[in-house]
Design a protein around this motif. Sequence first.
Motif, PDB file in Angstrom:
ATOM      1  N   GLY A   9       0.811  -1.211   0.000  1.00 14.61           N
ATOM      2  CA  GLY A   9       0.000   0.000   0.000  1.00 14.61           C
ATOM      3  C   GLY A   9       0.844   1.261   0.000  1.00 14.61           C
ATOM      4  O   GLY A   9       1.944   1.299   0.570  1.00 14.61           O
ATOM      5  N   ASN A  10       0.332   2.311  -0.630  1.00 12.35           N
ATOM      6  CA  ASN A  10       1.034   3.597  -0.699  1.00 12.35           C
ATOM      7  C   ASN A  10       0.582   4.528   0.420  1.00 12.35           C
ATOM      8  O   ASN A  10      -0.614   4.748   0.606  1.00 12.35           O
ATOM      9  N   GLY A  11       1.539   5.040   1.175  1.00 14.95           N
ATOM     10  CA  GLY A  11       1.242   6.080   2.154  1.00 14.95           C
ATOM     11  C   GLY A  11       0.484   5.637   3.380  1.00 14.95           C
ATOM     12  O   GLY A  11      -0.069   6.481   4.099  1.00 14.95           O
ATOM     13  N   ILE A  12       0.456   4.324   3.671  1.00 14.82           N
ATOM     14  CA  ILE A  12      -0.290   3.855   4.840  1.00 14.82           C
ATOM     15  C   ILE A  12       0.353   4.356   6.129  1.00 14.82           C
ATOM     16  O   ILE A  12      -0.337   4.744   7.079  1.00 14.82           O
ATOM     17  N   PRO A  44     -14.130   7.556   5.584  1.00 14.94           N
ATOM     18  CA  PRO A  44     -13.649   6.572   4.607  1.00 14.94           C
ATOM     19  C   PRO A  44     -12.712   7.227   3.601  1.00 14.94           C
ATOM     20  O   PRO A  44     -12.962   8.350   3.144  1.00 14.94           O
ATOM     21  N   LYS A  45     -11.633   6.540   3.264  1.00 14.60           N
ATOM     22  CA  LYS A  45     -10.635   7.106   2.356  1.00 14.60           C
ATOM     23  C   LYS A  45     -10.134   6.022   1.410  1.00 14.60           C
ATOM     24  O   LYS A  45      -9.772   4.925   1.839  1.00 14.60           O
ATOM     25  N   LEU A  46     -10.107   6.338   0.125  1.00 11.63           N
ATOM     26  CA  LEU A  46      -9.536   5.432  -0.863  1.00 11.63           C
ATOM     27  C   LEU A  46      -8.019   5.550  -0.862  1.00 11.63           C
ATOM     28  O   LEU A  46      -7.476   6.655  -0.771  1.00 11.63           O
ATOM     29  N   VAL A  47      -7.339   4.442  -0.952  1.00 13.55           N
ATOM     30  CA  VAL A  47      -5.882   4.426  -1.038  1.00 13.55           C
ATOM     31  C   VAL A  47      -5.479   3.553  -2.219  1.00 13.55           C
ATOM     32  O   VAL A  47      -6.310   2.849  -2.801  1.00 13.55           O
ATOM     33  N   ASP A  48      -4.204   3.604  -2.585  1.00 11.84           N
ATOM     34  CA  ASP A  48      -3.726   2.799  -3.701  1.00 11.84           C
ATOM     35  C   ASP A  48      -2.461   2.049  -3.301  1.00 11.84           C
ATOM     36  O   ASP A  48      -2.022   2.130  -2.152  1.00 11.84           O
ATOM     37  N   ALA A  49      -1.870   1.339  -4.240  1.00 10.47           N
ATOM     38  CA  ALA A  49      -0.729   0.486  -3.925  1.00 10.47           C
ATOM     39  C   ALA A  49       0.171   0.376  -5.141  1.00 10.47           C
ATOM     40  O   ALA A  49      -0.207   0.750  -6.260  1.00 10.47           O
ATOM     41  N   CYS A  50       1.373  -0.146  -4.937  1.00 10.55           N
ATOM     42  CA  CYS A  50       2.286  -0.469  -6.023  1.00 10.55           C
ATOM     43  C   CYS A  50       2.638  -1.947  -5.945  1.00 10.55           C
ATOM     44  O   CYS A  50       2.535  -2.567  -4.881  1.00 10.55           O
TER      45      CYS A  50
END
Length: 547
Positions: free
Chosen positions: A249-252, A357-363
Amino acid sequence: MSISNYTGQCVVVLSAASLQQFIFQSNRLKENIGASYLAKCCLEEDLIKTIQMSEYSISIKEWKTYTDKVSGTSDRIPKPEVPIQQNVDVNLIYVGGGNAALLCKSRDVAKKIVKAWSRKLLNAAPGLRVIVGYGEVKDALATAYRTALEYLTRCEEALPFGATLGSLPVVRNCTSTGLPASRKSREPYEPNQWIAEPASRKRQATDQNDTTNEINSALKEGQKFALQPEKDLGGSEGQSYIAVVYADGNGIGGLLNKVIDEPQDNNKFLHNLRAFSASVSHQSLQALLATLYHFQSVLPQLKDDLAVDTTSVFPIRPIIFGGDDLTFVCDGRLGLYLAAYYLREFTEREIIVLGEPKLVDACAGVAIVPTKFPFAQAYGFADELCGLAKTYRRDEKNSKGSWLDFQIIQAGVTSSIATLRETQYRSLEDGHPLHDRPYEVMKTKAQKPQSWDVFEELLQGFQSDEWPRSRAKGLMQALTQGPAVTAQFIEAAKWRNIELPHYKNMHQSTHDTGWTTLKRTPYFDPLEVLDFYIAIEEKDTDEVEQT
């Protein structure tokens, strides 16, 4: 609850140091699987059981309220009026993903619990290095928690104290790990072979727990997850490759800091920390389950491509999951597709940050290697590729989105991915880079350079009848020579009414020459993976309902 009710108590944060080294110490998949299970069990179930069997009492129901609610489809954020039990010695703040946090009545209670737990680990998971941070509550719980995290970081960065002898100075070495061998293997394929104690424990853990409860629902009756790459992952004999996929995950960590740094009373802090931790674990697990269910649904399309009986074997093996990172292994021709599918699923699910609630992304990084390639080294390449994707996302001002990088690695490669690309992925004419990765994986179809959808479209164009392998390999060879030779190849192809695959908004000069004005080519990457990608027809009926 006022601050005074917490004063004198102690926050304890527990984690594993060098967890990947413990899991991937061996080149045997079976031991990697067992190591992952041992780490998860020791840092979760065994920790709670140790406290329950001690002289101290523990309350876990408040944390379970959060995990139950976050898993639901209605009210996702519980709002308990009493965040801890006052009449117990230990309150569980959170547990999962190889981490745990406790609130103990005193530092003395905390140290005795950690001592008892550590003793159990020495026998249950030899070689697993755990770290602990303490933070005594003087005013705010958030301050104590931050102090515990700081101590945890110092412990992780410090060198381990002492070393396990494991055997006498003159020893036979374990063929699996290189450590001193003290036990005989029970495996039928290596009878009476001597192995190290950590390897033995890991193999036993796999034999006793071949599937994991959280993802068992993705299996059909009679199925088991892949265990032996040579037999279970579907490649043709003599040509088999596996894909090792690592996603993170990005920025967790930054979002966790936001939760900690928010001015709030103690009850609100506990509430926000638990909601955040529970939602992160739930989000990644549901993304994995959605990917597994989807893979299960498309298996019938792959029956002619996979040399494995999918009624008894599910040709994928998740190894690390439960936090915001994931590692799995599958057939080398399916790794890119499944990694991209997981990233999309990850991006569509929310976590809870300060009640919102917040959407997050990943690499993700995908290392495609021969089946008999050292597994620990393959994981290292996947980890590096994920890091390269994260670096590109940050340095190229692509501050949002999920990105995927990949590399096909042949036997004998020992250099880093960066070195490999610098020395072997440059055109001979003028040194322009041949690769255009990483690629952005988006939730919806996107026709723009460096998007995964464009990459797939070009790849499938080269897999059409118009582009037999010999012609595709010819274009790939021309690209390695540089733009001038490539333009000559494309012009000759046009005389035969053969055009390069293209996407909707591709610049005409790129279509005519194979190179962009910035001297990048979108064609080398799809050409390189022609033999490492199976096109799968997408269906809308395989969506997994969030539970």
